[in-house]
Design an enzyme around this catalytic site. Sequence first.
Site, PDB file in Angstrom:
ATOM      1  N   LYS A  35       0.855  -1.182   0.000  1.00 60.95           N
ATOM      2  CA  LYS A  35       0.000   0.000   0.000  1.00 60.95           C
ATOM      3  C   LYS A  35       0.889   1.229   0.000  1.00 60.95           C
ATOM      4  CE  LYS A  35      -4.215   1.943   1.760  1.00 60.95           C
ATOM      5  NZ  LYS A  35      -5.489   1.622   2.405  1.00 60.95           N
ATOM      6  N   ASP A 135     -11.730   3.377  10.425  1.00 62.54           N
ATOM      7  CA  ASP A 135     -12.291   3.326   9.067  1.00 62.54           C
ATOM      8  C   ASP A 135     -12.775   1.917   8.713  1.00 62.54           C
ATOM      9  OD1 ASP A 135     -13.036   4.500   6.631  1.00 62.54           O
ATOM     10  OD2 ASP A 135     -11.164   3.931   5.668  1.00 62.54           O
TER      11      ASP A 135
END
Length: 305
Positions: A35, A135
């Site tokens: 990522k 999140d």
Amino acid sequence: MLRDRYRLKSVLGKGVMGQVWDACDLYLERTVAVKTVAADLLAVSQSRAAALARFEREARAAARLDHGNVTTVFDASLTDDTCCLVMELIDGTTLEYLLDQQPGARFDVPSAAAVTAQLCAGLSAAHAAGLVHRDLKTQNIMVRRDGVVKILDFGLVKLLSDVDPRLTMTGEGVGNIACASPELLSGRDPLDGRSDLYALGCLLHHMLTGSTLFATDQPALLASRHIGTAPPLIADSGVDVPRGLQDLVSALLAKRPEDRPASATEVYAALAPYLPAPDPGLALRPGLPEDPRRPFLVPQGPRPV
């Protein structure tokens, strides 16, 4: 190529903050997920040096998490313009996709309880380590082919949200705040694990009803409903669930953190009556891929035939 070690092969997903790559660790000869996020985006509300130092701290904290329901962080990299996390690549699918494949886009009670219990197990370890995810949503929860649920993005998500919570509401629509707690949307700081428990309630409601808690395509309206609108009952969607399970969902969705369960461990215990009963006879039978009940049906069982 990243650090002369990770060969980036293809993009698995993109967002406002960066992207996730299918990559190969050339040294260990294994596939990984990488990522990446631009360093400039981390420095919106602080200096570049402070942002990079914070990234390093958060990456180390995430790497210390050792739990079967949390994606393992293998490595982190800092360059002049890019930060990245190297993580295990999950063989499975997202909870979002798996839900979409179910009749009515929803799970039965044992399946929803199985997913939520596994999330609680992972969150309990993260919260004990001082990490808050911030999140949780169907897109960053994976279900492996053996049914194990994996939470993605610990560390990096927390860092990005801490830097500027508005970044999670820019350019990606309502998906990023579908499960956001009232205190997160109100900018309260610091947050604790009860913010994640609110998100857990949103996810459990979604899995049982087949729709998000406050269905709207307007981010501002969604945020205001999370903050000030009483959540609908599961029965309002025409779905019948045990009273105790509805009470648990309602408690998780309390507007005030102090009115929610105290911990993910407490929620796990409350889910126990709704988990699927073990069935060791299934151990050697071929089953459907990505069945989140499997770790409870056949605890520590062999891989599906």
